[in-house]
Enzyme design. Structure first.
Site, short mmCIF file in Angstrom:
data_model
loop_
_atom_site.label_atom_id
_atom_site.label_comp_id
_atom_site.label_asym_id
_atom_site.label_seq_id
_atom_site.Cartn_x
_atom_site.Cartn_y
_atom_site.Cartn_z
N LYS A 180 0.82 -1.14 -0.01
CA LYS A 180 0.02 -0.10 -0.12
C LYS A 180 1.05 1.26 -0.27
O LYS A 180 2.16 1.25 0.09
CB LYS A 180 -0.82 0.11 1.20
C1 LIG Z 1 -4.76 -5.26 1.25
C2 LIG Z 1 -6.04 -5.29 1.19
C3 LIG Z 1 -6.74 -5.88 2.44
C4 LIG Z 1 -6.04 -6.47 3.53
O1 LIG Z 1 -5.11 -5.46 3.94
P1 LIG Z 1 -4.14 -6.25 5.38
O2 LIG Z 1 -3.61 -4.97 6.08
O3 LIG Z 1 -3.15 -7.04 4.59
O4 LIG Z 1 -5.07 -7.00 6.18
C5 LIG Z 1 -8.21 -5.89 2.43
N1 LIG Z 1 -8.92 -5.10 1.52
C6 LIG Z 1 -8.33 -4.93 0.32
C7 LIG Z 1 -9.17 -4.12 -0.78
C8 LIG Z 1 -6.92 -4.71 0.21
O5 LIG Z 1 -6.13 -4.25 -0.89
#
Ligand SMILES: *Cc1c(COP(=O)(O)O)cnc(C)c1O
Length: 376
Positions: A180
């Site tokens: 992210k």
């Molecule tokens: C990355 C992601 C998640 C999960 O996030 P984590 O912090 O890894 O638990 C959930 N929803 C979407 C759309 C994502 O891209």
């Protein structure tokens, strides 16, 4: 090899972590509080709670909204499975909603069509950092008295008609996974403007304990979904770079879209009027005649890492088995699952690296096209 994503980590994170380690205070403490205040200020909301991940954030959101057994939750079908897994973990049923081909986001017409009397909530996803159609979604929610949890995992700093993604529904959840825009290794954040939800989140995030004068009183059977001060220190160093990261990503996205215009059979991502895309990923669609997985393989041979856009949940074995979905039942989501391609995209990307990606894509498409023609 050109990687899909390279987190932007340097001496600043190392220095911040070293400071925290030296204090000996390693769990949730002052650095977490500072990180939360900073995110709350950035997105303009009253409450922010650092969490161990976006997945635990989404789970706790359902818990504090009282969603459980017998309830249904409308979830965007095109997403990472965590978005719907948390619904399953709560004993509720995910009702998968198709998306639009142009934005990859929840289709409001399909959403409306799938509302049942058992539905309690909607979880829209801001796919790859582009805001979902929140006006339409909030309108359906208010008409059917549904709460809205925004999966803003990819959408920190993304905007929709002047508002920050994550702050439009009842609760918003961000992710700080290394893919992210900013990262803490693992990590997430819940944001809300609702005081009573905020109190419940704070309580349940940390074992349901309330600090008394000498010891805790355990008011509820809570979780340990905390982020540590070590991770928050990384997050604070990352936040200091966020403006640059966003500006650079948007500059690169514009450049990439311009370069792709001359490549047939590839549709670049869109940014509709009123939306500010945070470009967590840069995801294109390949024309139906092209075998996307062969393109991924051909790109790999040329030293460029790529992957699918994201998953159509209805076509995953679990959702088929548990709820009887058949692949292709949600046609737009299925098509994106099969034809989307995530290209390498990160703020430190150089012009030469972009040249290499574009060159590899042209070569790979030509190779895959000639392969597919051979059997005729
Ligand atoms: C990355 C992601 C998640 C999960 O996030 P984590 O912090 O890894 O638990 C959930 N929803 C979407 C759309 C994502 O891209």
């Amino acid at each position: 090899m050109i990687r899909l994503y390279v987190p932007f980590i340097d001496d600043r994170e190392v220095a911040e972590v070293a400071k925290v380690l030296a204090t000996g205070y390693l769990t949730q403490g002052p650095k977490v509080a500072e990180f939360e205040q900073e995110v709350a200020r950035l997105v303009g909301c009253r409450y922010a709670f650092a969490m161990s991940s976006c997945t635990t954030a989404l789970h706790l959101a359902l818990v504090v909204l009282g969603i459980g057994r017998g309830d249904e939750v409308l979830v965007s079908d095109l997403t990472f499975p965590a978005t719907a897994n948390v619904v399953v973990q709560q004993g509720a049923r995910p009702v998968l909603v198709d998306v639009r081909l142009d934005t990859y986001n929840m289709d409001v017409g399909d959403l409306e069509a799938r509302v049942t009397p058992r539905c309690r909530a909607i979880i829209p996803v801001h796919a790859f950092g582009l805001a979902a159609d929140m006006d339409g979604i909030m309108e359906v929610a208010s008409r059917h008295r549904l709460v809205v949890i925004e999966d803003a995992a990819c959408a920190l700093m993304a905007r929709y008609r002047g508002r920050m993604c994550g702050t439009i529904g009842d609760i918003g959840c961000f992710s700080f996974h290394p893919r992210k825009s900013i990262t803490t290794g693992e990590g997430g954040m819940i944001v809300t403007n609702d005081e009573s939800l905020a109190q419940r989140i704070a309580l349940l995030r940390s074992h349901g304990g309330v600090r008394g004068e000498f010891y805790f009183r355990f008011e509820e059977a809570g979780f340990n979904y905390r982020l540590s001060d070590v991770q928050a220190a990384v997050g604070l160093a990352q936040l200091a770079k966020l403006d640059w990261i966003m500006a650079r990503k948007r500059e690169l996205a514009a450049r990439m879209t311009e370069r792709l215009a001359s490549i047939p059979a590839v549709t670049p991502p869109v940014e509709p009027e009123g939306c500010f895309h945070s470009y967590q990923s840069y995801v294109v669609m390949l024309d139906d005649g092209l075998d996307r997985d062969r393109v991924i393989a051909a790109m790999r041979q040329r030293g460029v890492e790529t992957t699918l856009g994201t998953y159509a949940l209805h076509a995953q074995p679990f959702f088929q088995r548990a709820y009887g979905y058949t692949p292709g039942e949600l046609p737009n989501s299925y098509r994106i699952f099969r034809q989307s391609l995530t290209l390498p995209f990160y703020p430190q990307m150089t012009e030469e690296e972009m040249d290499q990606v574009i060159g590899a894509l042209q070569g790979s498409l030509a190779e895959v096209r000639s392969e597919t023609r051979r059997p005729e």
